[in-house]
Design a protein around this motif. Structure first.
Motif, PDB file in Angstrom:
ATOM      1  N   ILE A 291     -27.070  -4.524  71.490  1.00 53.47           N
ATOM      2  CA  ILE A 291     -25.903  -3.784  71.022  1.00 53.47           C
ATOM      3  C   ILE A 291     -25.054  -3.466  72.241  1.00 53.47           C
ATOM      4  CG2 ILE A 291     -25.056  -1.657  69.963  1.00 53.47           C
ATOM      5  CD1 ILE A 291     -27.472  -1.612  68.176  1.00 53.47           C
ATOM      6  N   VAL A 292     -23.786  -3.885  72.187  1.00 50.54           N
ATOM      7  CA  VAL A 292     -22.871  -3.600  73.282  1.00 50.54           C
ATOM      8  C   VAL A 292     -22.142  -2.315  72.940  1.00 50.54           C
ATOM      9  CG1 VAL A 292     -20.909  -4.439  74.614  1.00 50.54           C
ATOM     10  CG2 VAL A 292     -22.562  -6.071  73.686  1.00 50.54           C
ATOM     11  N   ASN A 293     -22.648  -1.217  73.485  1.00 47.24           N
ATOM     12  CA  ASN A 293     -22.010   0.068  73.196  1.00 47.24           C
ATOM     13  C   ASN A 293     -22.560   1.133  74.125  1.00 47.24           C
ATOM     14  OD1 ASN A 293     -20.526   2.087  72.000  1.00 47.24           O
ATOM     15  ND2 ASN A 293     -21.140   1.564  69.909  1.00 47.24           N
TER      16      ASN A 293
ATOM     17  N   GLU B  83     -23.632   6.748  71.975  1.00 47.97           N
ATOM     18  CA  GLU B  83     -23.361   6.431  70.577  1.00 47.97           C
ATOM     19  C   GLU B  83     -24.626   5.947  69.885  1.00 47.97           C
ATOM     20  OE1 GLU B  83     -20.332   5.874  68.663  1.00 47.97           O
ATOM     21  OE2 GLU B  83     -19.482   7.298  70.120  1.00 47.97           O
ATOM     22  N   VAL B  84     -25.324   5.037  70.576  1.00 49.88           N
ATOM     23  CA  VAL B  84     -26.414   4.295  69.943  1.00 49.88           C
ATOM     24  C   VAL B  84     -27.698   5.120  69.838  1.00 49.88           C
ATOM     25  CG1 VAL B  84     -27.771   2.167  70.012  1.00 49.88           C
ATOM     26  CG2 VAL B  84     -25.396   2.164  70.819  1.00 49.88           C
TER      27      VAL B  84
ATOM     28  N   GLU C 269     -28.283   7.653  66.926  1.00 44.42           N
ATOM     29  CA  GLU C 269     -28.454   6.943  65.658  1.00 44.42           C
ATOM     30  C   GLU C 269     -29.846   6.328  65.568  1.00 44.42           C
ATOM     31  OE1 GLU C 269     -26.163   7.196  63.273  1.00 44.42           O
ATOM     32  OE2 GLU C 269     -27.641   6.117  62.043  1.00 44.42           O
ATOM     33  N   LEU C 270     -30.287   5.749  66.687  1.00 40.01           N
ATOM     34  CA  LEU C 270     -31.608   5.140  66.740  1.00 40.01           C
ATOM     35  C   LEU C 270     -32.678   6.212  66.493  1.00 40.01           C
ATOM     36  CD1 LEU C 270     -32.614   2.280  67.299  1.00 40.01           C
ATOM     37  CD2 LEU C 270     -32.672   2.815  69.725  1.00 40.01           C
TER      38      LEU C 270
END
Ligand SMILES: Cc1cc2nc3c(=O)[nH]c(=O)nc-3n(C[C@H](O)[C@H](O)[C@H](O)COP(=O)(O)OP(=O)(O)OC[C@H]3O[C@@H](n4cnc5c(N)ncnc54)[C@H](O)[C@@H]3O)c2cc1C
Ligand SMILES: Nc1ncnc2c1ncn2[C@@H]1O[C@H](COP(=O)(O)O)[C@@H](O)[C@H]1O
Lengths: 274, 366
Positions: free
Chosen positions: B342-344, B348-349, B352-353
């Motif tokens: 995931i490119v972010n 952010e990621v 959520e994870l």
């Protein structure tokens, strides 16, 4: 300069290589050096260590390079960052040098400069490795020729007293701290420091400085030790690497929640037999 | 044996001048022999049958304080002769006395090939020996061969040249380097690439105690201390490793630890890993470091967060079954060695994870 440091007036050298920005091979299988080039990243860290040592104890910094005439660009960049003198060894006969021949040439150049100016060397800095040669061999091989001690994989350098440095080097599983007398050769890793940019005062005085260029005859490097002729190794073949891991599956559609759940689903999906 | 017709005018030469056998330096990792030494002895055994019969011997060199006790182990893993150099000042590696030791052994034993691990020690030691002995040295090899080689320019052919194969051009090519002109033919080889032989305790060999002639200045550099991480964390047994890099910063690691806790709460066997840059910056302890100078791991799932993917890091995790990368830079090298990405921004990621893991998501481990 902090008062805690002795004023030492060290004679510091830095070996700097100019490398291609994009790594390509030409039709002959050798490195294609026709594109854009830059100062080798590890060499920027070596130069920073030299500048920071001079900031602490005083001295003079000489940058040296072996390469085509346009390698002046990296040397000029070093002058703008505060190096005092710059020398380039440039000669067609140096083409095809392996690390043995590169070290022979640079050591001969350094000895020549020292002799011309009736100086002795205190610290020689090199980068840990180059992005094109990528051997991490040249600094140790120069040190051998100049009959100095060496520390490679250097992560930090402290001034201990007027005769010694304390040097920290990377080892497997940790690090070592060493007490190192002058003269010595240190090859510097990328984790050692954050290189400074060009300084205004240094840039102003760099205007009057010129890179001095020599060929092999001028420094007394015999032709039989130069370039391909002087290299004990040759590249006999180059082939492409096959990467065994398939291409990465990227997730970039939708909001973050969807990205993450799509990816997690894919991670748990059994690969089809193929 | 037949050789290419087009080379038939080039004369065969043998420049070895009596050099025979394959020498391997056997470094220590603290108080045991480094795995890399066994790997190289294993590979030397696989190569030796291609050499002349009188050259099919493996010579190991063991240097340190009271190291005699390790000699038999080298023989059990495939060495025929072990040179032992003992000195109380050599408990830890020091460049110059080790250079002198190996040069003296090389001059005595006259090997045709000399191999060193491409570790931080081997890459310090080997170039200096090569410079002093006027030999070529090929760095970081991942493959070896011995065989026919013709050099038109020099008008020389060799029946049994040592072929040293190494990644180059940022790992995109493999170059074969050759130097049968000066001896020994020298190479450093990447640790973890070659297999060691199975241990055979019935194997016998010769142990030779050797005294080098120290040179002036050999002991001028003094060791202040050697710091190695204490192994209280066994990363190699984890099914899942969540590893963080420099890009996370201290706060990012708090978030990463939260992810580890959430996975663990689901009953899965997970540990925290890190890059050297993150360790150096003080975000996590050394024992978490993965890579060439940290641990080598091969979990079912490896999640790399804000790690750029330097070769030294990849070396320690590339055998993982599934690799997931999270990095905001699409050109980061880590994506070349990953299966999922995931490119972010991690900020952010990760939340959520963590949320989805807390909601019950479990990683499949087979
Ligand atoms: C002899 C030697 C041995 C070494 N041994 C090891 C070793 O064992 N293990 C090891 O790991 N390294 C080792 N190194 C160091 C290695 O070369 C690299 O310097 C190191 O791995 C870089 O760590 P990093 O990827 O965490 O940091 P960086 O290279 O600084 O990368 C940080 C990454 O984070 C990303 N990022 C930044 N912010 C964000 C954000 N907000 N969200 C998402 N992504 C973000 C960036 O895009 C970048 O890709 C060694 C080096 C040497 C010379
Ligand atoms: N042609 C060159 N000119 C100047 N310095 C060099 C050259 N080649 C190598 N070096 C130095 O040696 C270091 C290690 O390079 P290498 O052995 O090629 O990986 C570099 O970071 C430089 O400091």
């Amino acid at each position: 300069m902090s008062e805690n440091y002795p004023k030492l007036d060290l004679n510091i050298f830095v070996t700097i290589k100019q490398v291609p920005k994009a790594m390509k091979t030409g039709a002959d299988g050798l490195m294609d050096r026709s594109g854009k080039s830059m100062m080798n990243p590890h060499c920027t860290h070596a130069l920073e260590e030299a500048l920071s040592l001079r900031d602490r104890v005083g001295g003079q910094i000489t940058v040296v390079s072996m390469g085509p005439p346009n390698a002046q660009k990296s040397l000029n960049e070093a002058l703008r960052k505060g190096a005092d003198r710059a020398y380039l060894l440039s000669d067609r006969k140096l083409a095809g040098s392996d690390t043995w021949a590169t070290a022979e040439a640079l050591a001969t150049l350094i000895k020549f400069i020292l002799k011309e100016n009736n100086e002795t060397l205190d610290v020689l800095y090199g980068g840990l490795q180059t992005v094109d040669g990528d051997t991490a061999q040249v600094p140790a091989q120069i040190a051998s020729r100049l009959k100095m001690s060496q520390v490679t994989y250097v992560e930090s350098v402290k001034v201990l007293d007027d005769k010694h440095l304390e040097v920290r080097r990377i080892i497997e599983g940790g690090y070592q701290r060493l007490k190192v007398p002058y003269p010595t050769t240190l090859s510097v890793t990328e984790t050692a420091n954050v290189p400074r940019g060009p300084s205004l005062t240094a840039s102003m005085s760099a205007v009057d400085k010129e890179v001095i260029i020599y060929n092999i005859d001028q420094i007394g490097l015999p032709e039989k030790y130069a370039g391909l002729a002087g290299s004990p190794t040759v590249v006999s073949r180059v082939k492409n690497v096959v990467i065994d891991r398939g291409p990465v599956q990227l997730f970039n559609e939708g909001d973050t929640a969807k990205l993450v759940s799509d990816m997690l689903t894919a991670v748990n999906t059994k690969e089809e037999n193929n | 044996m037949s050789y290419p017709e087009k080379d038939s005018k080039i004369p065969f030469v043998d420049l070895r001048d009596g050099a025979r056998g394959i020498m391997v330096w056997a470094p220590l990792d603290g108080d045991k022999i480094s795995e890399a030494a066994f790997e190289l002895i294993g590979e030397a055994n696989r190569q030796k049958s291609k050499l002349d019969e009188d050259s099919q011997k493996i010579i190991a060199v063991l240097i340190g304080k009271e190291v005699d006790k390790h000699a038999q182990e080298l023989i059990h893993y495939g060495a025929d002769i072990v040179y032992v150099i003992e000195d109380d000042r050599l408990e830890e590696y020091l460049t110059l006395p080790f250079v002198t030791s190996l040069i003296d052994v090389i001059n005595e034993a006259k090997p045709e090939i000399a191999l060193f691990a491409a570790s931080t020690l081997g890459r310090d030691l080997a170039p200096r020996i090569a410079a002093k002995m006027n030999c070529g040295l090929s760095a970081d090899c991942t493959e070896f061969d011995i065989g026919y080689y013709a050099n038109r320019k020099r008008n020389q052919r060799f029946k049994k040249a040592f072929k040293m194969i190494r990644p180059s051009f940022g790992e995109s090519k493999l170059a074969t380097i050759i130097g049968p002109f000066n001896y020994p033919q020298m190479a450093t080889a990447r640790p973890g690439v070659f297999r060691k032989l199975d241990k055979d305790s019935s194997r016998t060999g010769e142990v030779i105690k050797f005294q080098p002639k120290w040179q002036e200045g050999d002991f001028a550099v003094e060791l202040i201390e050697t710091v190695r991480s204490s192994d209280s964390l066994d990363l190699t047994k984890a099914d899942i490793i969540v590893a963080g890099g420099f890009g996370l910063g201290k706060e990012g690691f708090d978030m990463l630890n939260e992810l580890v806790a959430a996975i663990r709460a689901n009953g899965q066997n997970v540990e925290l890993g890190a890059s050297r840059a993150a360790v150096d910056a003080g975000f996590v302890e050394y024992k978490h470091q993965i890579g060439q100078t940290g641990k080598t791991v091969r979990p079912a799932i490896y999640i790399a967060v804000a790690i750029s993917g330097a070769v030294q890091h990849i070396a320690g995790m590339k055998e993982s079954a599934k690799i997931i990368a999270i990095n905001h830079d699409p050109s980061a090298n880590i994506f070349l060695s990953s299966d999922f990405g995931i490119v972010n921004d991690y900020q952010e990621v990760l939340p959520e994870l963590i949320k989805q893991v807390k909601a019950g998501y479990k990683f499949d481990l087979d």
